[in-house]
Design a protein around this motif. Structure first.
Motif: not given
Length: 169
Positions: A23-26, A77-79
């Protein structure tokens, strides 16, 4: 190949104990699945053993806690990276608009058409409610390997196995 990996491939099961969530925050978090039902062991078709063994040997991190899917340089592996790799794989395979989650849907549909009950589908999908499983069909206990054998038959009808073929993931 390690003893644990050999046992896994001999049993033709995979156990889900944790998952990566981004997620963007963590950023990327390693966590347990959303519910207790998400922690599960599922049988997979015999026709996938060789490709899975190759994938794990070439692309996955070693050891019990190693990631099954990694980025090009071996990291998480990132989105965004995954999407780029997924689209390239679809193009190579000559496939059109297929979403990664469609693979899960296809597997569950094959399991349902193989006679999986609602309870079996819930266990395979890691769901604690019948809602998602009812999309695919209704169930009976103790048929996990029989379900995987049916999925195996369907895969072989579409794509005969070729010795030494790598997964390419």
């Amino acid at each position: 190949m390690g003893r644990e990996l050999e046992r896994l491939l001999d049993r033709r099961t995979v156990t889900v104990r944790r998952a990566l969530a981004e997620n963007r925050a963590d950023g990327i978090l390693v966590k347990t699945p959303k519910s207790a039902a998400g922690v599960r062991t599922v049988a997979f078709p015999a026709s996938l053993v060789e490709a899975l063994a190759t994938h794990l040997a070439v692309y996955a991190e070693p050891g019990r806690a190693g990631l099954v899917f990694t980025g090009a340089r071996g990291g998480q592996l990132r989105r965004n990276n995954f999407r780029r790799l997924w689209l390239k794989a679809l193009k190579t395979a000559g496939l059109g608009d297929v979403h990664f989650h469609d693979l899960r849907h296809t597997g569950n549909t094959l399991a349902a058409t193989g006679g999986a009950t609602t309870r079996e589908l819930m266990q395979r999908m890691g769901h604690s409610s019948v809602r998602a499983a009812l999309i695919y069909q209704h169930l009976v206990n103790g048929r996990d390997h029989a379900i995987a054998a049916h999925v195996d038959e369907q895969i072989r009808k579409v794509r005969p196995t070729e010795p030494g073929e790598a997964s390419g993931t």
